[in-house]
Design a protein around this motif. Structure first.
Motif, mmCIF file in Angstrom:
data_model
loop_
_atom_site.group_PDB
_atom_site.id
_atom_site.type_symbol
_atom_site.label_atom_id
_atom_site.label_comp_id
_atom_site.label_asym_id
_atom_site.label_seq_id
_atom_site.Cartn_x
_atom_site.Cartn_y
_atom_site.Cartn_z
ATOM 1 N N PHE A 18 1.050 -0.885 0.308
ATOM 2 C CA PHE A 18 0.174 -0.147 0.117
ATOM 3 C C PHE A 18 1.192 1.303 0.208
ATOM 4 O O PHE A 18 0.606 2.277 -1.181
ATOM 5 C CB PHE A 18 -0.532 -0.061 0.939
ATOM 6 N N SER A 19 1.884 1.254 0.679
ATOM 7 C CA SER A 19 2.640 2.413 0.546
ATOM 8 C C SER A 19 3.009 2.857 -0.544
ATOM 9 O O SER A 19 4.044 4.334 -0.576
ATOM 10 C CB SER A 19 3.626 2.720 2.114
ATOM 11 N N SER A 20 3.821 1.417 -1.596
ATOM 12 C CA SER A 20 4.108 1.854 -1.721
ATOM 13 C C SER A 20 4.124 3.119 -3.441
ATOM 14 O O SER A 20 4.693 3.535 -4.483
ATOM 15 C CB SER A 20 5.198 0.387 -3.225
ATOM 16 N N VAL A 21 2.532 2.644 -3.295
ATOM 17 C CA VAL A 21 1.736 3.844 -4.012
ATOM 18 C C VAL A 21 2.630 5.805 -4.715
ATOM 19 O O VAL A 21 2.294 6.272 -5.026
ATOM 20 C CB VAL A 21 0.539 3.515 -4.102
ATOM 21 N N PHE A 22 2.677 6.093 -2.712
ATOM 22 C CA PHE A 22 3.673 6.765 -2.413
ATOM 23 C C PHE A 22 4.582 7.888 -3.563
ATOM 24 O O PHE A 22 5.456 8.325 -3.635
ATOM 25 C CB PHE A 22 3.290 8.123 -1.316
ATOM 26 N N HIS A 23 5.764 5.958 -3.639
ATOM 27 C CA HIS A 23 6.852 5.917 -3.923
ATOM 28 C C HIS A 23 7.012 6.003 -5.794
ATOM 29 O O HIS A 23 7.440 6.356 -6.331
ATOM 30 C CB HIS A 23 7.673 4.914 -3.519
ATOM 31 N N ILE A 24 5.518 5.929 -6.264
ATOM 32 C CA ILE A 24 6.007 5.813 -7.842
ATOM 33 C C ILE A 24 6.179 7.259 -8.508
ATOM 34 O O ILE A 24 6.860 7.226 -9.590
ATOM 35 C CB ILE A 24 4.195 5.412 -8.714
ATOM 36 N N LYS A 25 5.647 8.401 -7.726
ATOM 37 C CA LYS A 25 6.699 9.479 -8.493
ATOM 38 C C LYS A 25 8.026 9.835 -8.782
ATOM 39 O O LYS A 25 8.215 10.424 -9.425
ATOM 40 C CB LYS A 25 6.182 11.104 -7.554
ATOM 41 N N LYS A 26 8.492 9.011 -7.189
ATOM 42 C CA LYS A 26 10.313 9.020 -7.825
ATOM 43 C C LYS A 26 10.519 7.937 -9.443
ATOM 44 O O LYS A 26 11.428 9.040 -9.613
ATOM 45 C CB LYS A 26 10.563 8.396 -6.448
ATOM 46 N N ALA A 27 9.631 7.339 -9.495
ATOM 47 C CA ALA A 27 10.291 7.101 -10.650
ATOM 48 C C ALA A 27 9.691 7.315 -11.879
ATOM 49 O O ALA A 27 10.612 7.010 -12.852
ATOM 50 C CB ALA A 27 9.450 5.459 -11.254
ATOM 51 N N ALA A 28 9.238 8.401 -12.060
ATOM 52 C CA ALA A 28 8.158 9.375 -13.102
ATOM 53 C C ALA A 28 9.683 10.354 -13.248
ATOM 54 O O ALA A 28 10.530 10.722 -12.701
ATOM 55 C CB ALA A 28 8.047 10.344 -12.219
ATOM 56 N N ASN A 29 9.884 10.046 -14.844
ATOM 57 C CA ASN A 29 10.869 10.649 -15.748
ATOM 58 C C ASN A 29 10.641 11.465 -16.734
ATOM 59 O O ASN A 29 11.474 12.163 -17.381
ATOM 60 C CB ASN A 29 11.692 9.391 -16.477
ATOM 61 N N SER A 30 9.457 11.760 -16.995
ATOM 62 C CA SER A 30 8.538 12.515 -17.643
ATOM 63 C C SER A 30 7.290 13.255 -17.542
ATOM 64 O O SER A 30 6.701 13.134 -15.959
ATOM 65 C CB SER A 30 8.067 12.073 -19.198
ATOM 66 N N ALA A 31 6.642 14.353 -17.645
ATOM 67 C CA ALA A 31 5.862 15.432 -17.492
ATOM 68 C C ALA A 31 4.421 14.240 -17.271
ATOM 69 O O ALA A 31 3.640 14.484 -16.718
ATOM 70 C CB ALA A 31 5.191 16.509 -18.676
ATOM 71 N N LYS A 32 4.539 13.568 -18.389
ATOM 72 C CA LYS A 32 3.332 12.619 -17.906
ATOM 73 C C LYS A 32 3.351 11.573 -17.456
ATOM 74 O O LYS A 32 2.515 11.507 -16.751
ATOM 75 C CB LYS A 32 3.143 11.729 -19.598
ATOM 76 N N ALA A 33 4.229 10.949 -16.880
ATOM 77 C CA ALA A 33 4.907 10.003 -16.206
ATOM 78 C C ALA A 33 4.493 10.545 -14.959
ATOM 79 O O ALA A 33 3.951 9.832 -13.908
ATOM 80 C CB ALA A 33 5.741 9.191 -15.872
ATOM 81 N N PHE A 34 4.780 11.595 -14.714
ATOM 82 C CA PHE A 34 4.254 11.829 -13.272
ATOM 83 C C PHE A 34 3.357 12.497 -13.195
ATOM 84 O O PHE A 34 2.201 12.336 -11.682
ATOM 85 C CB PHE A 34 5.317 13.416 -13.094
ATOM 86 N N LYS A 35 2.184 12.902 -14.024
ATOM 87 C CA LYS A 35 0.602 12.915 -13.721
ATOM 88 C C LYS A 35 -0.131 12.014 -13.850
ATOM 89 O O LYS A 35 -0.351 11.957 -13.009
ATOM 90 C CB LYS A 35 0.693 13.435 -15.273
ATOM 91 N N GLU A 36 0.602 10.762 -14.606
ATOM 92 C CA GLU A 36 0.212 9.681 -14.251
ATOM 93 C C GLU A 36 -0.103 9.304 -12.721
ATOM 94 O O GLU A 36 -0.408 8.461 -11.915
ATOM 95 C CB GLU A 36 0.948 8.403 -15.733
#
Length: 66
Positions: A18-36
């Motif tokens: 459950f807590s890893s949903v908050f770590h997804i933003k760290k893996a984002a490498n583009s604006a689209k990925a960050f938005k997702e």
């Protein structure tokens, strides 16, 4: 095409973390990925966080009504 955020979300969902949903933003490498990632976080908070708050409130009220 799979974004890094989507891959992390899929892997973590399979692991039921459950807590890893908050770590997804760290893996984002583009604006689209960050938005997702933000969208996934918002969905998680609404689907899991709000019911937990509601159940906790009901429990707290019932405890005070004893």
């Amino acid at each position: 095409m799979s974004t890094p955020a989507k891959a992390v979300l899929q892997n973590r969902a399979l692991q039921c973390s459950f807590s890893s949903v908050f770590h997804i933003k760290k893996a984002a490498n583009s604006a689209k990925a960050f938005k997702e990632a933000r969208e996934a976080e918002d969905i998680f908070l609404k689907a899991v966080g709000l019911p937990m708050v509601f159940m906790g409130s009901i429990g707290g009220i019932s405890w005070f009504m004893k």
